[in-house]
Scaffold this motif. Structure first.
Motif, short mmCIF file in Angstrom:
data_model
loop_
_atom_site.label_atom_id
_atom_site.label_comp_id
_atom_site.label_asym_id
_atom_site.label_seq_id
_atom_site.Cartn_x
_atom_site.Cartn_y
_atom_site.Cartn_z
N GLN A 205 0.82 -1.20 0.00
CA GLN A 205 0.00 0.00 0.00
C GLN A 205 0.86 1.25 0.00
OE1 GLN A 205 -3.17 0.32 -0.43
NE2 GLN A 205 -3.27 2.54 -0.09
N TRP A 206 1.93 1.24 0.81
CA TRP A 206 2.85 2.39 0.87
C TRP A 206 3.48 2.65 -0.50
CZ3 TRP A 206 8.06 3.04 -0.09
CH2 TRP A 206 8.64 4.21 0.39
N HIS A 208 2.33 1.83 -3.43
CA HIS A 208 1.33 2.33 -4.37
C HIS A 208 1.06 3.82 -4.13
CE1 HIS A 208 -1.97 2.28 -7.16
NE2 HIS A 208 -2.81 2.72 -6.24
N GLU A 209 0.94 4.21 -2.87
CA GLU A 209 0.70 5.61 -2.54
C GLU A 209 1.87 6.49 -3.00
OE1 GLU A 209 0.02 5.60 1.64
OE2 GLU A 209 -2.01 4.77 1.48
N LYS A 210 3.09 6.01 -2.79
CA LYS A 210 4.26 6.78 -3.21
C LYS A 210 4.34 6.88 -4.73
CE LYS A 210 5.80 7.88 0.80
NZ LYS A 210 5.75 9.30 1.23
N LEU A 212 1.73 6.97 -6.72
CA LEU A 212 0.74 7.99 -7.07
C LEU A 212 1.25 9.39 -6.79
CD1 LEU A 212 -2.53 6.29 -5.75
CD2 LEU A 212 -2.01 6.84 -8.13
N GLU A 213 1.86 9.58 -5.62
CA GLU A 213 2.38 10.90 -5.25
C GLU A 213 3.45 11.37 -6.24
OE1 GLU A 213 3.84 10.73 -1.27
OE2 GLU A 213 1.88 10.26 -0.39
#
Length: 225
Positions: A205-206, A208-210, A212-213
């Motif tokens: 999850q981390w 994937h979020e990074k 996206l960011e």
């Protein structure tokens, strides 16, 4: 996969295939890369492959005759999925194109040089034109090496961990997340705790979020696609 690269300056393109992943791929028999000297197909004693352009203008043009002879001889040996001309005004290279080409069996890359090739080559002998960016190089050799590298690494068995290619930037229209290695602390700079936790779901999850960011910050155009 079999790749033929036609060039009037073979030494410009030999070294990328002589080391690392591309060398190992050939040693494993997963790909054959054949670099062909266009001058072998010239008919005069000077091995000329270029001439002045009709209508005048600066720069020399690669002539159609040696290119025609070369491609005709190659096509007599095998069927090619694509005959690709590396051109600044071709379709812009993207990962989706690389993915597509990696599924092919036989490819020819024609490297232009000087002012380019006789337009009749593009009209009658080429099946596809690819550009690696909106700029001009001295010739198509470096561009052909870029495309070949991107394609070969996707062939099953080339990478020791095949899942590595699936998590590269652009495979899912996202830029890859940041990566870290040992030591966990260097000069007071720490690896994010989540990556040391061993919790696979949270780490995923981390990442994937990074991704996206980073994509939103650096390449928001990818998110639109």
């Amino acid at each position: 996969m079999h790749i033929d690269i036609i060039t009037c300056l073979p030494r410009l393109i030999e070294s990328p295939f002589a080391d690392s992943i591309l060398k190992r791929a050939q040693a494993k028999g997963l790909v054959t890369v054949n670099i062909i000297d266009l001058r072998q197909y010239a008919t005069d004693k000077h091995k000329s492959v270029d001439d002045y352009a009709y209508g005048g203008g600066a720069g020399m043009v690669l002539m159609i005759e040696p290119i025609y002879r070369c491609i005709t001889e190659l096509k007599a040996q095998r069927n090619y999925d694509d005959i690709i001309y590396m051109s600044p005004d071709g379709e812009l290279l993207k990962q989706s194109i690389v993915n597509e080409l990696s599924l092919k069996g036989n490819l020819i890359f024609l490297c232009g040089h000087y002012k380019g090739v006789d337009e009749r080559v593009r009209e009658h002998l080429i099946t596809r034109e690819i550009s690696i960016g909106d700029y001009v190089l001295s010739g198509g050799e470096l561009a052909a090496a870029v495309v070949a590298d991107a394609v070969i690494r996707l062939i099953p068995g080339v990478l020791s961990d095949e899942t590595s290619a699936l998590t590269d930037s652009f495979q899912d229209n996202l830029i890859a997340p940041p990566v870290y290695s040992r030591p966990a602390v260097f000069q007071g700079w720490k690896v994010p705790e989540i990556l040391l936790s061993g919790h696979e779901a949270r780490i995923s999850q981390w990442k994937h979020e990074k991704s996206l960011e980073r994509t939103l910050k650096r390449r928001p155009d990818l998110l639109k696609e």
